[in-house]
Design a protein around this motif. Sequence first.
Motif, PDB file in Angstrom:
ATOM      1  N   THR A 115      -0.801   6.782  -3.594  1.00 27.19           N
ATOM      2  CA  THR A 115       0.580   6.029  -3.524  1.00 27.19           C
ATOM      3  C   THR A 115       1.736   6.873  -3.255  1.00 27.19           C
ATOM      4  O   THR A 115       2.009   7.896  -3.821  1.00 27.19           O
ATOM      5  N   ARG A 116       2.188   6.528  -1.967  1.00 28.64           N
ATOM      6  CA  ARG A 116       3.269   7.645  -1.616  1.00 28.64           C
ATOM      7  C   ARG A 116       4.615   7.489  -2.287  1.00 28.64           C
ATOM      8  O   ARG A 116       5.073   6.309  -2.473  1.00 28.64           O
ATOM      9  N   THR A 117       5.217   8.351  -2.791  1.00 30.87           N
ATOM     10  CA  THR A 117       6.395   8.173  -3.641  1.00 30.87           C
ATOM     11  C   THR A 117       7.491   9.209  -2.943  1.00 30.87           C
ATOM     12  O   THR A 117       7.097  10.104  -2.198  1.00 30.87           O
ATOM     13  N   SER A 118       8.911   9.193  -3.366  1.00 30.76           N
ATOM     14  CA  SER A 118       9.691   9.907  -2.890  1.00 30.76           C
ATOM     15  C   SER A 118       9.428  11.381  -3.503  1.00 30.76           C
ATOM     16  O   SER A 118      10.172  12.518  -3.036  1.00 30.76           O
ATOM     17  N   LYS A 119       8.736  11.489  -4.584  1.00 29.05           N
ATOM     18  CA  LYS A 119       8.416  12.759  -5.081  1.00 29.05           C
ATOM     19  C   LYS A 119       7.255  13.592  -4.806  1.00 29.05           C
ATOM     20  O   LYS A 119       6.859  14.515  -5.380  1.00 29.05           O
ATOM     21  N   SER A 124       1.508  16.916  -3.731  1.00 32.11           N
ATOM     22  CA  SER A 124       2.562  16.779  -2.585  1.00 32.11           C
ATOM     23  C   SER A 124       1.986  17.126  -1.104  1.00 32.11           C
ATOM     24  O   SER A 124       1.314  18.225  -1.001  1.00 32.11           O
TER      25      SER A 124
END
Length: 307
Positions: free
Chosen positions: A49-53, A17
Amino acid sequence: MDLRQLQYLVAVAEEGSVRRAARRLYMAQPPLSQALLRLERDLGVELFTRTSKGVILTDAGRELVGRAREILHQVEDARFAVQSTASDESTTLRIGAVAGPLSAGELTRPILDAFRALHPEVTVKLRDTSFADQVDLIASGVIDVALVRCPIVHDEVEVIPIAAEPRALFVRSTHELASEKVLSVDDVTGYPMLALDAPEWFSGFWQLDPERGHSLVDARLAPVSTVQGIQLALAASQTVVTGCATMARFAPSPLIRAIELPDASPSVIGVAYRRGETRSIVRSFLDAAAMAAAENIAVLPNATSSV
């Protein structure tokens, strides 16, 4: 690409993160994100890879993180070695500790206190080491002596066992085994293991390779070399791995569960030094560590003395 960008990259990879990495690096999140974007733009590849988590490493990202760790370790080794040359060897002892205080658990403080009581005139320089470099730093002379977790196999390094404690199985809190209190080795040898970034003679022990007769690691996950890396990787996967019981006490996490594994061979704590070492200050530390471990073995839960 510079060292600061590599440090940022490794921190984000280990934390999973950008927000947590920024907190760990004591910096604001926007400049950290911008630095990573500049790095990706300079290299012409996507590293995450960007994710919401959070973020997930791409194949290119995993490759660069591995090389970044090597570069940062080499830079730190060089800095440490250069600084050491300015010190009088007779009044300075450079001590490594694998995973910091987890190296000897509750025995760490008594060991260091015992040596300092014997040699108040000596400057002690402590260095946190990873699974991957705990032995090479001794063999190369970057550190003089180290508190390590066995097994250790190296032609230029000797190890004196001083204590042994039980191992535990570590799994994510939602794993199907997470509700178990006690398991046997036979119960877990069929589960995929988290790979450790360390020599095979070390990683295989914790991955239960000898008990299984072969390796069973999840090749989709990058090997890890720190306790924080273990926790993050376990929390994000269905893998399992063994560790010393101290890890559950010294590095608790709501995301991870520790399960007793009483029939697993124990985790042996040792003091490592270069073969042929003759300096009196090093020999004094070896003696002090052995004495302190024997006298204070009761502070390490369920441990036995190896002295």
